[in-house]
Design a protein around this motif. Structure first.
Motif, PDB file in Angstrom:
ATOM      1  N   LEU A 160       0.835  -1.203   0.000  1.00  0.00           N
ATOM      2  CA  LEU A 160       0.000   0.000   0.000  1.00  0.00           C
ATOM      3  C   LEU A 160       0.868   1.251   0.000  1.00  0.00           C
ATOM      4  N   TYR A 161       1.888   1.283   0.861  1.00  0.00           N
ATOM      5  CA  TYR A 161       2.748   2.459   0.953  1.00  0.00           C
ATOM      6  C   TYR A 161       3.472   2.702  -0.372  1.00  0.00           C
ATOM      7  N   ASN A 162       3.918   1.634  -1.005  1.00  0.00           N
ATOM      8  CA  ASN A 162       4.588   1.766  -2.297  1.00  0.00           C
ATOM      9  C   ASN A 162       3.623   2.290  -3.358  1.00  0.00           C
ATOM     10  N   MET A 163       2.380   1.824  -3.314  1.00  0.00           N
ATOM     11  CA  MET A 163       1.373   2.300  -4.254  1.00  0.00           C
ATOM     12  C   MET A 163       1.163   3.806  -4.095  1.00  0.00           C
ATOM     13  N   LEU A 164       1.104   4.251  -2.848  1.00  0.00           N
ATOM     14  CA  LEU A 164       0.929   5.681  -2.590  1.00  0.00           C
ATOM     15  C   LEU A 164       2.159   6.467  -3.029  1.00  0.00           C
ATOM     16  N   SER A 165       3.331   5.908  -2.782  1.00  0.00           N
ATOM     17  CA  SER A 165       4.578   6.583  -3.154  1.00  0.00           C
ATOM     18  C   SER A 165       4.715   6.714  -4.668  1.00  0.00           C
ATOM     19  N   LEU A 166       4.142   5.754  -5.401  1.00  0.00           N
ATOM     20  CA  LEU A 166       4.223   5.773  -6.860  1.00  0.00           C
ATOM     21  C   LEU A 166       3.153   6.647  -7.499  1.00  0.00           C
ATOM     22  N   GLY A 167       2.310   7.246  -6.661  1.00  0.00           N
ATOM     23  CA  GLY A 167       1.335   8.191  -7.182  1.00  0.00           C
ATOM     24  C   GLY A 167      -0.094   7.704  -7.254  1.00  0.00           C
ATOM     25  N   ASN A 168      -0.363   6.466  -6.837  1.00  0.00           N
ATOM     26  CA  ASN A 168      -1.753   6.002  -6.810  1.00  0.00           C
ATOM     27  C   ASN A 168      -2.537   6.845  -5.808  1.00  0.00           C
ATOM     28  N   GLU A 169      -3.708   7.307  -6.222  1.00  0.00           N
ATOM     29  CA  GLU A 169      -4.500   8.181  -5.361  1.00  0.00           C
ATOM     30  C   GLU A 169      -5.765   7.479  -4.883  1.00  0.00           C
ATOM     31  N   TYR A 170      -5.954   7.505  -3.565  1.00  0.00           N
ATOM     32  CA  TYR A 170      -7.151   6.962  -2.935  1.00  0.00           C
ATOM     33  C   TYR A 170      -7.671   7.986  -1.937  1.00  0.00           C
ATOM     34  N   ASP A 171      -8.936   7.852  -1.622  1.00  0.00           N
ATOM     35  CA  ASP A 171      -9.537   8.750  -0.633  1.00  0.00           C
ATOM     36  C   ASP A 171      -9.535   8.125   0.751  1.00  0.00           C
ATOM     37  N   VAL A 172      -9.859   6.829   0.798  1.00  0.00           N
ATOM     38  CA  VAL A 172      -9.942   6.096   2.066  1.00  0.00           C
ATOM     39  C   VAL A 172      -9.141   4.816   1.944  1.00  0.00           C
ATOM     40  N   VAL A 173      -8.268   4.550   2.896  1.00  0.00           N
ATOM     41  CA  VAL A 173      -7.500   3.306   2.919  1.00  0.00           C
ATOM     42  C   VAL A 173      -7.568   2.722   4.319  1.00  0.00           C
ATOM     43  N   CYS A 174      -7.185   1.445   4.429  1.00  0.00           N
ATOM     44  CA  CYS A 174      -7.327   0.739   5.707  1.00  0.00           C
ATOM     45  C   CYS A 174      -6.036   0.026   6.108  1.00  0.00           C
ATOM     46  N   PRO A 175      -4.985   0.766   6.451  1.00  0.00           N
ATOM     47  CA  PRO A 175      -3.725   0.138   6.850  1.00  0.00           C
ATOM     48  C   PRO A 175      -3.753  -0.341   8.302  1.00  0.00           C
ATOM     49  N   SER A 176      -2.684  -1.010   8.689  1.00  0.00           N
ATOM     50  CA  SER A 176      -2.535  -1.466  10.081  1.00  0.00           C
ATOM     51  C   SER A 176      -1.966  -0.350  10.940  1.00  0.00           C
ATOM     52  N   GLU A 177      -1.960  -0.617  12.243  1.00  0.00           N
ATOM     53  CA  GLU A 177      -1.630   0.436  13.213  1.00  0.00           C
ATOM     54  C   GLU A 177      -0.290   1.119  12.945  1.00  0.00           C
ATOM     55  N   TYR A 178       0.763   0.360  12.644  1.00  0.00           N
ATOM     56  CA  TYR A 178       2.067   0.999  12.471  1.00  0.00           C
ATOM     57  C   TYR A 178       2.131   1.828  11.196  1.00  0.00           C
ATOM     58  N   MET A 179       1.396   1.412  10.164  1.00  0.00           N
ATOM     59  CA  MET A 179       1.370   2.205   8.939  1.00  0.00           C
ATOM     60  C   MET A 179       0.527   3.462   9.127  1.00  0.00           C
ATOM     61  N   ILE A 180      -0.518   3.362   9.937  1.00  0.00           N
ATOM     62  CA  ILE A 180      -1.284   4.562  10.274  1.00  0.00           C
ATOM     63  C   ILE A 180      -0.373   5.570  10.972  1.00  0.00           C
ATOM     64  N   MET A 181       0.426   5.091  11.919  1.00  0.00           N
ATOM     65  CA  MET A 181       1.355   5.972  12.626  1.00  0.00           C
ATOM     66  C   MET A 181       2.346   6.609  11.660  1.00  0.00           C
ATOM     67  N   LYS A 182       2.833   5.819  10.717  1.00  0.00           N
ATOM     68  CA  LYS A 182       3.797   6.328   9.745  1.00  0.00           C
ATOM     69  C   LYS A 182       3.165   7.406   8.874  1.00  0.00           C
ATOM     70  N   LEU A 183       1.944   7.167   8.390  1.00  0.00           N
ATOM     71  CA  LEU A 183       1.257   8.140   7.551  1.00  0.00           C
ATOM     72  C   LEU A 183       0.937   9.407   8.334  1.00  0.00           C
ATOM     73  N   MET A 184       0.618   9.250   9.615  1.00  0.00           N
ATOM     74  CA  MET A 184       0.412  10.428  10.466  1.00  0.00           C
ATOM     75  C   MET A 184       1.702  11.229  10.597  1.00  0.00           C
TER      76      MET A 184
ATOM     77  N   GLU B  83       4.120  11.423   8.639  1.00  0.00           N
ATOM     78  CA  GLU B  83       4.493  12.038   7.370  1.00  0.00           C
ATOM     79  C   GLU B  83       3.471  13.065   6.890  1.00  0.00           C
ATOM     80  N   ASP B  84       2.472  13.352   7.736  1.00  0.00           N
ATOM     81  CA  ASP B  84       1.468  14.380   7.435  1.00  0.00           C
ATOM     82  C   ASP B  84       0.722  14.083   6.132  1.00  0.00           C
TER      83      ASP B  84
END
Length: 515
Positions: free
Chosen positions: A111-135, A137-138
């Motif tokens: 998922l993170y790689n998809m976002l980094s490559l420019g894939n755009e989504y409005d709502v995603v459902c990652p796990s707790e540590y990825m939520i923390m990472k996305l937070m 990174e603002d």
């Protein structure tokens, strides 16, 4: 004693909302104070909501009639995919068309790689540590204030989320901001050991040390990812500390537990490396998904599992009259969860899109929909239901027994900590078969005692991630330190022999040239 409450039908609720909506429109109000965004009802005005979720992680519908779940609150059955039902519900409720573009990912890193490559989504459902990472990174949009307004009928999430989960989201922070500001829980669970009680004792299964226990050589599996493996290693190497009376009875036990389980010091990494290399030499395999089949086939007698997969494994084995159990290590268990977040690159300050995104999260959090998702995917929803007893009644539907039953050993299983926030709440005591405390029920809804020793593993920053990955590479590569001495002797002899043959060949070649 269970509480029952008659709920308003969805049709009546939609009519009520529609009436309120038009009253607001005709009054000329344009604010969001009632909990509804003011949206023009135009057939050609469609909001596209791009949702990306784990594979097979939402009810896809198409249930058979005999799968209907009959509860006091009404029958539950999945006919259509839930995101399709949401489109109709959203139009009925807000008089705005929405089109859900639903897609999936396989891992948090994917998922993170998809976002980094420019894939755009409005709502995603990652796990707790990825939520923390996305937070950190603002990358996330905070929920609107109205999302948390419990007086709004459609705010199923905030009205129904388990007090236990809500507390976890509201007391944990990233950069001074709580998880709850940016994330809404979806499914949750703990980690533990699925085991064959005919081969493994409960005591042996209730410690992370089973991964290096020579009595189960090549008969245990471990998770093939660095986070889960590292958590188990820390629990094992710090076992004496974590189970000591002084540590457990310390007033700051939970804070101290989280600190110890997230210890990424060089010394701890080195100890974890050593432990995991020993584990690798002892276990049957590092696995991501094959461990379930290996347990059911009897290839292994114990396996490190997420509780949701544990329930599936126990269910499938039981169909063949093969009974397995689930144990949570005494040292600590990892409290994990997946949650919904809104992405800045997708929402882009679009009020209509944010309304649809928040409504989607609320829709899947409605108690009957939480039950649909739990039935379909096998994991445990963060929704307890608040004043709506649908979720607890579904739990009773699956595991409850008559307290006068003579066929089973009946026990009381308190779950107040999850459903009301009070561990001693008599309204949330399930009467069940005592065996279930160590089987599916214990995995799906762990006891208050188990949750007391749970800890969330936080995300790794760039430096920590690099250090942990270096350690993991050493674990997954061949452990040269454990090669027996006689192997080295054979290798040296073979090398010398090869060199001798090469030299002899060169000598013969030169002799032939001279002739």
């Amino acid at each position: 004693m269970m509480r029952f409450k008659r709920t308003v039908s969805r049709r009546a609720l939609s009519a009520k909302i529609a009436g309120a909506f038009w009253a607001v429109m005709f009054a000329g109000m344009t604010s969001y104070g009632t909990g509804l965004f003011d949206v023009a009802a135009k057939d050609n005005d469609v909001v596209t909501l791009r949702v990306c979720n784990w594979e097979e992680y939402i009810d896809e519908g198409d249930w058979d009639d005999d799968e209907t779940i009959e509860l006091p609150e009404g029958d539950i059955i999945g006919v259509n995919p839930m995101y399709k039902d949401f489109e109709q519900w959203y139009y009925d409720t807000y008089h705005q068309k929405v089109k859900v573009e639903y897609s999936c990912f396989g891992t948090n890193e994917e998922l993170y790689n998809m976002l980094s490559l420019g894939n755009e989504y409005d709502v995603v459902c990652p796990s707790e540590y990825m939520i923390m990472k996305l937070m950190a990174e603002d990358q996330l949009v905070p929920f609107s204030d109205t999302f948390f307004d419990e007086s709004v009928d459609e705010n199923y999430y905030i009205k129904g989320v388990s007090p236990f989960i809500r507390n976890a989201f509201e007391t944990n922070e990233i950069n001074g901001e709580t998880w709850s500001k940016y994330a809404a829980g979806y499914m949750w669970g703990v980690t533990g050991i699925v085991y064959n009680p005919q081969e493994v004792s409960k005591e042996d299964a209730s410690t992370w040390n089973i991964l290096t226990d020579k009595r189960y050589f090549r008969r245990v599996t471990i998770k093939d990812n660095v986070r889960d493996a590292y958590f188990a290693a820390v629990g094992a190497i710090k076992g004496d500390l974590l189970t000591s009376d002084d540590f457990i009875n310390d007033p700051d036990y939970h804070q101290n537990l989280a600190t110890e389980m997230n210890d990424l010091s060089p010394e701890n990494l080195e100890e974890a490396l050593d432990y995991l290399q020993k584990s690798r030499d002892n276990v049957y395999s590092f696995e991501t998904d094959s461990g379930k089949a290996d347990m059911m086939s009897g290839k292994v007698v114990a396996g490190y599992q997420w509780s949701g997969d544990a329930v599936y494994t126990l269910d499938q084995a039981e169909e063949d009259d093969f009974y397995l159990n689930f144990a949570v290590p005494k040292e600590s268990t990892n409290l994990y969860f997946d949650g919904w977040v809104m992405l800045k690159k997708g929402i882009q300050d679009d009020a209509k899109k944010q309304q649809a995104a928040e409504a989607f999260i609320n829709f899947v959090s409605r108690p009957d929909n939480a039950v649909r998702n739990m039935y379909y995917i096998g994991y445990t929803s963060v929704i307890s239901g608040g004043d709506d007893n649908t979720v607890f009644d579904y739990l009773d539907y699956n595991y409850g027994v008559d307290d006068e039953s003579e066929d089973v050993d009946v026990m009381e299983y308190p779950l107040g900590y999850f459903f009301s926030g009070d561990a001693d709440d008599p309204d949330y005591v399930l009467i069940t078969d005592s065996e279930q405390a160590e089987r599916q029920l214990g995995a799906q809804y762990p006891s208050d005692d188990v949750m007391n020793r749970s800890a969330v593993m936080r995300y790794f920053d760039t430096e920590e991630n690099a250090a942990v990955n270096r350690m993991w590479i050493e674990v997954r590569c061949y452990n040269i330190k454990n090669v027996p001495a006689y192997i080295w002797v054979v290798v040296v002899v073979a090398v010398i022999a090869a060199i001798a043959v090469l030299i002899r060949g060169k000598i013969v070649e030169r002799s032939m040239k001279r002739k």
